[in-house]
Design an enzyme around this catalytic site. Structure first.
Site, PDB file in Angstrom:
ATOM      1  CG  HIS A   1      38.235  43.006  35.132  1.00  0.00           C
ATOM      2  ND1 HIS A   1      38.828  43.915  34.267  1.00  0.00           N
ATOM      3  CD2 HIS A   1      38.924  43.102  36.301  1.00  0.00           C
ATOM      4  CE1 HIS A   1      39.818  44.534  34.884  1.00  0.00           C
ATOM      5  NE2 HIS A   1      39.898  44.065  36.121  1.00  0.00           N
TER       6      HIS A   1
ATOM      7  CB  SER B   1      33.976  33.577  36.951  1.00  0.00           C
ATOM      8  OG  SER B   1      34.038  32.638  35.903  1.00  0.00           O
TER       9      SER B   1
ATOM     10  CG  HIS C   1      38.634  40.840  43.489  1.00  0.00           C
ATOM     11  ND1 HIS C   1      38.652  39.546  43.015  1.00  0.00           N
ATOM     12  CD2 HIS C   1      39.370  41.575  42.620  1.00  0.00           C
ATOM     13  CE1 HIS C   1      39.377  39.491  41.914  1.00  0.00           C
ATOM     14  NE2 HIS C   1      39.828  40.701  41.648  1.00  0.00           N
ATOM     15  CG  ASP C   2      37.579  42.640  39.815  1.00  0.00           C
ATOM     16  OD1 ASP C   2      37.382  43.795  40.240  1.00  0.00           O
ATOM     17  OD2 ASP C   2      38.695  42.251  39.423  1.00  0.00           O
TER      18      ASP C   2
ATOM     19  CG  ASP D   1      43.179  42.690  41.747  1.00  0.00           C
ATOM     20  OD1 ASP D   1      42.595  41.901  40.976  1.00  0.00           O
ATOM     21  OD2 ASP D   1      42.948  43.909  41.764  1.00  0.00           O
TER      22      ASP D   1
END
EC number: 3.1.4.-
Length: 782
Positions: free
Chosen positions: A505, A507, A545-546, A676
């Site tokens: 998780h 970039s 989103h993360d 995702d």
């Protein structure tokens, strides 16, 4: 030379004659000559007036679309008086009046435009005798104000039709303020339109004969963009209550927002309605009419294709007419009920069906009701016996909130604040990207694009570079009305808040999801279903989103009593944090605020869409999102396409269904969910790398849970015993296959599905060989 042009406004097709221009100049000079020859170049019909009297006479005769008045010198006539006299005539409401003002010197302060606007001018033109400058001004006016005024004139025909229509029509704003009623409405309700227009519906007297919550039921329906149709009691000005058949249709405007509600009303007649019900049922039975409507309708429709008609299973000696009468009564009762929720309506219908059903059917319906009354209708129930531990651990870890509390153990997440990167310079614009990166990005539109090569070339900063390229291709800066400098600064801030220490998780994952989202947005069906705002929202949602992901699951944070879990009440903890932090980072500094120049309503719509999409990546609602997409988008679309093919017509009903606001939301959720977790659909080398990275992150979580004495959320992810091939097989079987089958049925993605099949075969082969480590294709044993 300009000729008659065709203009479209909604379903109307209009013919616009060549533009007529009136020049009002007391003396001929270079400026009047400039406009004259500009009109000649554009193909406009031009007249010149030298006095106020001749100007007004010419306008009343020809009704020119554009008037240019010399406002440079008041010695010959008062330009503002001429403008006011023209504006006093009725035809001038559709005319654009331009004031030619004297050129100001560099040290002279620019004068206010308000006096010109107050006099009736629409625009001002600073003195410039260049034919090209005059031509550009006139052409801009034609394609802007004149074209808009031409469309508005066409509305007179529509209003004439409404005025002579026999049905009562009421148009309100999205806030239910009355904006229009036709004469039929005035006659039916006893009001004069002057007493209604500008008032809110809540200000008008209501009949006490309606069900208590019918207004809430109607509002709930139409606020979702759905049409409502049913029977309603209204109170006339005289105080009498009348029963009306009402049809309320939401009108979707710019940004996908509801802008108006159109209500059609006619007096309700029970006997006439029964005839209509019988005719509708008769037509369906004997002509096979299977048309469907999204609205609530008083017409009885057999909504199950290929089902047995009630009459066919009724005894020949049955009283068919009494059966029909009971059916009408039952349907009328159902439609007049106040329904709290759609599931309540379903349960009521099943209860009614049980009354006259055989014992076996009634028992089956009991089981159906038992299931429907459970809290969670979409998530499958995991078995407890002989369950594959890889599946149960993976599913349990991703789809539960992990609330297995241990008092005294608290995990407080503190973000790594060391945001320094390598010495790679950040590009000032997209044109300043280093050649090696530019060459790699030339392939970014391909599904086979290697994000790990970009990660290596950018020293773990792929999001800024890929983001600049993709956002430029989709025109995000233009849509948001922000500079590329601001966009670049925003991408830098967002990427700086991803943790490069996370194996998965980070970039690079965000850039990978952004790449997949952009790929999906280029597919024809996706493009045809979403508007520009949806596209921009999807790209931004994928980017953020993360953000600030700690490399631990929601279950871990809840078990550890982390600050985030406490803040968000153990509900969608990470997803809520990602969106909240992203907006905080964006708006706190003007240098990176990509939203600072957009309209407030656009911002609200964009923000809501981004939040909805990021929250959709939370796995606890995975099956709910997938099933809603299949039932609301895939199945109706497939049904309409089948009907269209069988009838040999080019029906665009399926396209219309996709464009319902609710369905657009489902499509956007499905798109970001697939982006995702698209790793199993990537080329095998990329799939293997992602599998290793996510496994390492889960291993690290298990290690920390053991160190801190926390519940081990996914025991199977022990780095000493875990079989990565088995975990991948379980993930694909349980989450990926059905979701991508549904997405492929909508977006048509053969490359992804072929990759998925190949990758699944690879993991199966490794599993059969009892391999626990990862192998590249060249290392496989045939």
């Amino acid at each position: 030379q300009a000729s008659t042009t065709e203009v479209q406004i909604g379903p109307m097709r209009l013919k616009q004659d060549p533009i007529q221009v009136l020049l009002i100049f007391a003396k001929e000079d270079n400026q009047s000559d400039g406009f004259w020859w500009a009109c000649d170049r554009a193909g406009y019909r031009c007249n010149i007036a030298r006095t106020p009297e001749s100007a007004l006479e010419s306008f009343l005769d020809k009704h020119q679309e554009i008037i240019v008045i010399d406002h440079r010198n008041s010695r010959y006539f008062d330009a503002e008086d001429i403008c006011r006299s023209i504006r006093a005539t009725k035809p001038s409401e559709h005319t654009v009046i331009l004031a030619v003002i004297p050129r100001t010197s560099a040290d002279q302060e620019e004068t206010s435009v308000l006096p010109l606007l107050n006099a009736g001018f629409d625009r001002q033109f600073m003195e410039n005798s260049s034919i090209t400058a005059c031509y550009n001004e006139l052409v801009q006016i034609e394609h802007g104000e004149v074209r808009s005024q031409f469309k508005l004139r066409a509305c007179n025909a529509v209003f004439t039709a409404l005025d002579h229509c026999q049905e009562a029509i009421e148009i309100t704003s999205e806030d239910h303020v009355i904006q229009y009623v036709n004469p039929a409405f005035e006659r039916m309700m006893g009001y004069h339109k002057g007493e209604l227009i500008g008032k809110e519906l809540t200000e008008l007297p209501k009949s006490d004969k309606n069900c208590a919550d019918i207004l809430d039921t109607i509002n709930t329906c139409i606020k979702k963009g759905k049409e409502w149709q049913g029977v309603y009691y209204a109170r006339r000005k005289s105080g009498d209550s009348i029963q009306q058949h009402v049809k309320i249709t939401p009108v979707i405007g710019q940004g996908g927002k509801i802008r108006h509600f159109v209500s059609l009303k006619r007096l309700y007649c029970a006997s006439e309605n029964s005839k209509q019900l019988y005719k509708s049922h008769h037509d369906e039975k004997y002509t096979g009419d299977n048309s469907q409507s999204e609205s609530y309708s008083l017409k009885f429709k057999n909504r199950r294709k290929d089902s047995t008609d009630v009459n066919s299973v009724t005894s020949q000696s049955s009283d068919a007419s009494s059966l029909q009468t009971r059916r009408y009564s039952s349907m009328a009762r159902i439609h007049s009920m106040t329904i709290e929720a759609p599931i309540t309506k379903v349960i009521n219908i099943i209860n009614a069906a049980q009354e006259n059903s055989p014992v076996t059917v009634a028992e089956a319906l009991d089981r159906v009701l038992e299931i429907l009354r459970t809290t969670e209708l979409y998530s499958p129930q995991l078995g407890t016996k002989d369950e594959d531990p890889h599946t149960s651990d993976l599913v349990g870890g991703l789809m539960t909130d992990g609330l297995r509390r241990l008092s005294g153990n608290e995990y407080v997440f503190s973000k790594n604040t060391n945001l320094s990167h390598s010495n790679l310079s950040v590009p000032n614009t997209i044109n300043d990207v280093p050649p090696c990166i530019t060459q790699l990005l030339d392939n970014e539109e391909s599904w086979d694009f290697n994000i790990f090569e970009l990660e290596a070339l950018t020293n773990k900063r792929p999001l800024v570079f890929l983001g600049l390229k993709i956002f430029s291709r989709f025109g995000v800066s233009e849509f948001l009305n922000c500079s590329e400098v601001t966009l670049r600064a925003w991408l830098q801030v967002i990427e700086a808040n991803y943790h490069s220490s996370n194996s998965y998780h980070n970039s690079t994952h965000a850039a990978d999801v952004l790449h997949a989202t952009a790929f999906f947005l280029r597919q024809e069906r996706v493009k045809g279903s979403l508007d520009r705002l949806d596209e921009v929202a999807a790209l931004i949602a994928a980017t953020i989103h993360d953000v600030d992901h700690p490399g631990r699951t929601n279950s871990f944070l809840c078990n550890a009593g982390s600050e985030l879990a406490v803040l968000y009440n153990d509900t969608a903890v990470l997803e809520s944090h990602h969106t909240a932090l992203a907006f905080q980072l964006t708006i706190k500094d003007s240098k990176c605020n990509i939203f600072k120049n957009i309209d407030r309503n656009h911002y609200r719509s964009l923000r809501q869409s981004i939040i909805d999409m990021v929250l959709a990546t939370e796995m606890t609602k995975h099956f709910e999102h997938v099933n809603k997409f299949v039932n609301s988008v895939n199945k109706p679309m497939a049904s309409e396409e089948t009907s269209s093919r069988s009838e040999g017509s080019d029906c665009d009903c399926a396209a219309n269904k996709k464009n319902f606001p609710d369905n657009q939301t489902l499509i956007k959720r499905m798109m970001i969910k697939c982006a995702d977790v698209a790793n199993p659909c990537r080329p095998l080398e990329l799939c293997i790398e992602w599998a290793g990275r996510i496994s390492e992150e889960y291993f690290a979580q298990t290690d920390e849970e053991k160190r801190q004495g926390l519940p081990v959320v996914m025991p199977v992810f022990d780095r000493n015993t875990c079989s990565i091939p088995k975990s991948q097989i379980s993930f694909i079987d349980y989450f990926i296959t059905d979701m991508f089958d549904a997405w492929d049925a909508f977006a048509h993605l053969p490359v992804l599905m072929q990759n998925l099949a190949n990758n699944y075969k690879h993991w199966k082969t490794l599993d059969e060989l009892k391999c626990k480590t990862l192998r590249l294709p060249s290392e496989n044993i045939n």
